[in-house]
Design a protein around this motif. Structure first.
Motif, mmCIF file in Angstrom:
data_model
loop_
_atom_site.group_PDB
_atom_site.id
_atom_site.type_symbol
_atom_site.label_atom_id
_atom_site.label_comp_id
_atom_site.label_asym_id
_atom_site.label_seq_id
_atom_site.Cartn_x
_atom_site.Cartn_y
_atom_site.Cartn_z
ATOM 1 N N THR A 163 5.715 23.885 -6.102
ATOM 2 C CA THR A 163 6.568 24.587 -5.151
ATOM 3 C C THR A 163 7.485 25.623 -5.780
ATOM 4 N N GLY A 164 7.332 25.873 -7.050
ATOM 5 C CA GLY A 164 8.169 26.863 -7.719
ATOM 6 C C GLY A 164 9.059 26.220 -8.755
ATOM 7 N N GLY A 165 9.322 26.965 -9.803
ATOM 8 C CA GLY A 165 10.086 26.397 -10.902
ATOM 9 C C GLY A 165 9.298 25.280 -11.552
ATOM 10 N N ASN A 166 9.958 24.192 -11.843
ATOM 11 C CA ASN A 166 9.278 23.040 -12.426
ATOM 12 C C ASN A 166 9.031 21.934 -11.409
ATOM 13 N N ARG A 167 9.256 22.205 -10.135
ATOM 14 C CA ARG A 167 9.124 21.166 -9.118
ATOM 15 C C ARG A 167 7.676 21.014 -8.677
ATOM 16 N N ILE A 168 7.218 19.777 -8.701
ATOM 17 C CA ILE A 168 5.876 19.424 -8.227
ATOM 18 C C ILE A 168 6.044 18.271 -7.253
ATOM 19 N N GLU A 169 5.443 18.373 -6.083
ATOM 20 C CA GLU A 169 5.589 17.352 -5.057
ATOM 21 C C GLU A 169 4.248 16.709 -4.719
ATOM 22 N N ILE A 170 4.305 15.402 -4.418
ATOM 23 C CA ILE A 170 3.159 14.717 -3.821
ATOM 24 C C ILE A 170 3.336 14.792 -2.309
ATOM 25 N N LEU A 171 2.362 15.366 -1.622
ATOM 26 C CA LEU A 171 2.468 15.537 -0.175
ATOM 27 C C LEU A 171 2.035 14.267 0.550
ATOM 28 N N PRO A 172 2.714 13.929 1.649
ATOM 29 C CA PRO A 172 2.356 12.721 2.397
ATOM 30 C C PRO A 172 1.102 12.933 3.240
ATOM 31 N N ALA A 173 0.243 11.915 3.275
ATOM 32 C CA ALA A 173 -0.974 11.977 4.092
ATOM 33 C C ALA A 173 -0.752 11.169 5.371
ATOM 34 N N TYR A 174 -1.120 9.896 5.369
ATOM 35 C CA TYR A 174 -0.920 9.057 6.555
ATOM 36 C C TYR A 174 -0.915 7.594 6.117
ATOM 37 N N GLY A 175 -0.391 6.737 6.989
ATOM 38 C CA GLY A 175 -0.181 5.341 6.635
ATOM 39 C C GLY A 175 -1.383 4.456 6.854
ATOM 40 N N GLN A 176 -2.379 4.608 6.008
ATOM 41 C CA GLN A 176 -3.573 3.773 6.095
ATOM 42 C C GLN A 176 -4.076 3.461 4.689
ATOM 43 N N LEU A 177 -4.568 2.240 4.499
ATOM 44 C CA LEU A 177 -5.137 1.808 3.228
ATOM 45 C C LEU A 177 -6.537 1.260 3.455
ATOM 46 N N LYS A 178 -7.402 1.485 2.472
ATOM 47 C CA LYS A 178 -8.755 0.922 2.503
ATOM 48 C C LYS A 178 -8.786 -0.214 1.483
ATOM 49 N N LEU A 179 -8.962 -1.449 1.971
ATOM 50 C CA LEU A 179 -8.768 -2.615 1.117
ATOM 51 C C LEU A 179 -9.888 -3.636 1.274
ATOM 52 N N TRP A 180 -10.130 -4.387 0.184
ATOM 53 C CA TRP A 180 -11.000 -5.551 0.246
ATOM 54 C C TRP A 180 -10.254 -6.656 0.987
ATOM 55 N N ASP A 181 -10.975 -7.469 1.737
ATOM 56 C CA ASP A 181 -10.341 -8.555 2.487
ATOM 57 C C ASP A 181 -9.589 -9.508 1.560
ATOM 58 N N LYS A 182 -10.157 -9.816 0.381
ATOM 59 C CA LYS A 182 -9.496 -10.751 -0.529
ATOM 60 C C LYS A 182 -8.185 -10.178 -1.068
ATOM 61 N N ALA A 183 -8.126 -8.849 -1.187
ATOM 62 C CA ALA A 183 -6.874 -8.230 -1.640
ATOM 63 C C ALA A 183 -5.793 -8.386 -0.589
ATOM 64 N N VAL A 184 -6.166 -8.210 0.682
ATOM 65 C CA VAL A 184 -5.194 -8.349 1.760
ATOM 66 C C VAL A 184 -4.646 -9.771 1.803
ATOM 67 N N ALA A 185 -5.522 -10.743 1.651
ATOM 68 C CA ALA A 185 -5.087 -12.142 1.678
ATOM 69 C C ALA A 185 -4.146 -12.455 0.530
ATOM 70 N N GLY A 186 -4.378 -11.851 -0.635
ATOM 71 C CA GLY A 186 -3.554 -12.137 -1.799
ATOM 72 C C GLY A 186 -2.267 -11.362 -1.857
ATOM 73 N N LEU A 187 -2.110 -10.344 -0.996
ATOM 74 C CA LEU A 187 -0.924 -9.489 -1.057
ATOM 75 C C LEU A 187 0.058 -9.746 0.076
ATOM 76 N N ALA A 188 -0.136 -10.820 0.821
ATOM 77 C CA ALA A 188 0.786 -11.115 1.914
ATOM 78 C C ALA A 188 2.203 -11.305 1.353
ATOM 79 N N PRO A 189 3.255 -10.901 2.078
ATOM 80 C CA PRO A 189 3.195 -10.300 3.405
ATOM 81 C C PRO A 189 3.036 -8.779 3.343
ATOM 82 N N LEU A 190 2.190 -8.249 4.198
ATOM 83 C CA LEU A 190 2.003 -6.807 4.294
ATOM 84 C C LEU A 190 2.078 -6.398 5.765
#
Length: 318
Positions: A163-190
Motif C-alpha cells: 500500500t505504499g512505503g513499507n506497509r504490506i497488508e493481508i486483505l480479508p476474504a471471508y469467514g469460512q474454513l475447509k477442514l477434515w472432520d477429525k480436525a473439527v472434533a479435536g479443535l472444539a470449541p469452535l
C-alpha cells in the motif's frame, strides 16, 4: 466500474473489493449499495478448449481462461470483470469452489496483489500467513487460532497488498474454513456452522464461522512455512530459503511461468524483499491435533504476544 442501486445481483465484500455477482455465494460478507470494484457476470464463453476434459488453464497478456470439465468455464478480460459460463445444471455452490479459488487468485494477481496458497489470521494486530504443501495443516492451524480467540483473515487464497512505503497488508476474504472432520472434533470449541462436503471426491467439508473472522485488513508481520516435528517452535530462515518458499507457494506457480505473465519480475522483487526483511520463518507443528496448542504458543512467543489464555488450553480438550 461504478454500480447503482438498479443493478441486479448479489453484493459482497471480498479481498477489499465490493463485488456485484450473478453467482450467489452466501458464505461471503454482504456489501452495501454503492461503487462496484468487481463484477461477476454469467455469459456464454466460446473458447476452442471449452470441451476439453479435466482442468484447462490458458493465460495470455490480455485474457486468462480457466475451465473445469465438471463445473464450467471462467474468463478474465479486465481487472474488474470475471465472466462465468457454468455447465447446465451446475449449482452456484459448485461454481463458487473454483471461482473463489483459482479464478479469484488469478484476478487478484492481475490487479497487482501478491497471491499465496495459504491461510491467514490476525493475532493482536499482527497479520500472519501460514504456508505449506497440501495436507500440511494450514487450515487446521488457522482454525486452532480461531479457537484460541484470534481471527481468521482468509483460507486457501491469501492476498498481500503493498500500500505504499513499507506497509504490506493481508486483505480479508471471508469467514469460512475447509477442514477434515477429525480436525473439527479435536479443535472444539469452535464457532462453526457446517456447510457440507466440498465435493464427493474431496474428504474435507466447508465450515462457516459464526464469529472469529476479521473484516479488516491486517499489517503483515510474518509468513510461516509449516513443518512437522516432535516439538513446536519457530526458526528463522536464510533469505534465499525464504525466497524459494514464497516462489513455491505463490498461487500462480501452479500454472507455471505463464501464470505469472508479465508480472513475474514484480512478484520476484517483492518476494525477495519479504525474504530479506526476515518475514519468512518456519513454524514447526507437532503431530496430533491435540498438541496444536503448542504451535499457537510458539507463534505468540515469536510475535511477542501475551498468550490467549484459557481458550488455547481448551484446544483438543473435547
Amino acid at each position: 466500474m461504478s454500480g447503482s442501486a438498479l443493478e441486479p445481483g448479489f453484493r459482497y465484500r471480498l479481498f477489499g473489493l465490493t463485488v456485484l455477482s450473478e453467482i450467489e455465494m452466501p458464505q461471503l460478507p454482504a456489501a452495501p449499495v454503492g461503487r462496484v470494484d468487481l463484477t461477476i457476470s454469467r455469459t456464454a464463453i466460446d473458447h476452442p478448449r471449452r470441451r476439453e476434459p479435466g482442468v484447462v488453464a490458458e493465460f495470455g497478456p490480455a485474457m486468462q481462461y480457466l475451465a473445469w470439465e465438471t463445473v464450467g468455464a471462467f474468463r478474465i478480460r479486465r481487472a474488474d470483470l470475471i465472466e462465468v459460463d457454468p455447465n447446465a445444471g451446475v449449482s452456484d455452490a459448485l461454481v463458487a469452489l473454483p471461482l473463489l479459488g483459482s479464478v479469484m487468485a488469478t484476478l487478484l494477481h492481475r490487479r497487482g496483489l501478491l497471491v499465496l496458497h495459504a491461510s491467514a489470521a490476525t493475532l493482536g494486530g499482527h497479520g500472519i500467513a501460514l504456508l505449506g504443501d497440501k495436507g500440511a495443516g494450514k487450515s487446521t492451524t488457522a482454525a486452532a487460532l480461531v479457537a484460541a480467540g484470534y481471527a481468521l483473515l482468509s483460507d486457501d487464497v491469501v492476498a498481500l497488498a503493498f500500500t505504499g512505503g513499507n506497509r504490506i497488508e493481508i486483505l480479508p476474504a471471508y469467514g469460512q474454513l475447509k477442514l477434515w472432520d477429525k480436525a473439527v472434533a479435536g479443535l472444539a470449541p469452535l464457532p462453526l456452522r457446517e456447510q457440507g462436503q466440498l465435493h464427493p471426491a474431496i474428504a474435507k467439508s466447508q465450515y462457516g464461522l459464526a464469529t472469529g473472522f476479521s473484516a479488516e485488513a491486517a499489517p503483515l508481520s510474518r509468513l510461516y512455512v509449516l513443518g512437522r516435528g516432535d516439538t513446536a517452535g519457530v526458526t528463522m530462515v536464510e533469505p534465499g530459503e525464504g525466497l524459494a518458499a514464497l516462489l513455491r507457494y505463490a498461487y500462480m506457480a501452479r500454472f507455471g511461468e505463464a501464470g505469472f505473465g508479465p508480472s513475474m519480475a514484480a512478484f520476484f522483487g517483492r518476494a525477495a524483499a519479504l525474504a530479506s526483511a526476515g518475514k519468512v520463518r518456519i513454524l514447526q507443528v507437532p503431530e496430533g491435533v491435540q498438541r496444536i496448542g503448542q504451535a499457537i504458543a510458539a507463534l505468540e512467543h515469536d510475535l511477542d504476544l501475551r498468550p490467549a489464555g484459557e481458550l488455547r488450553a481448551n484446544i483438543g480438550a473435547m
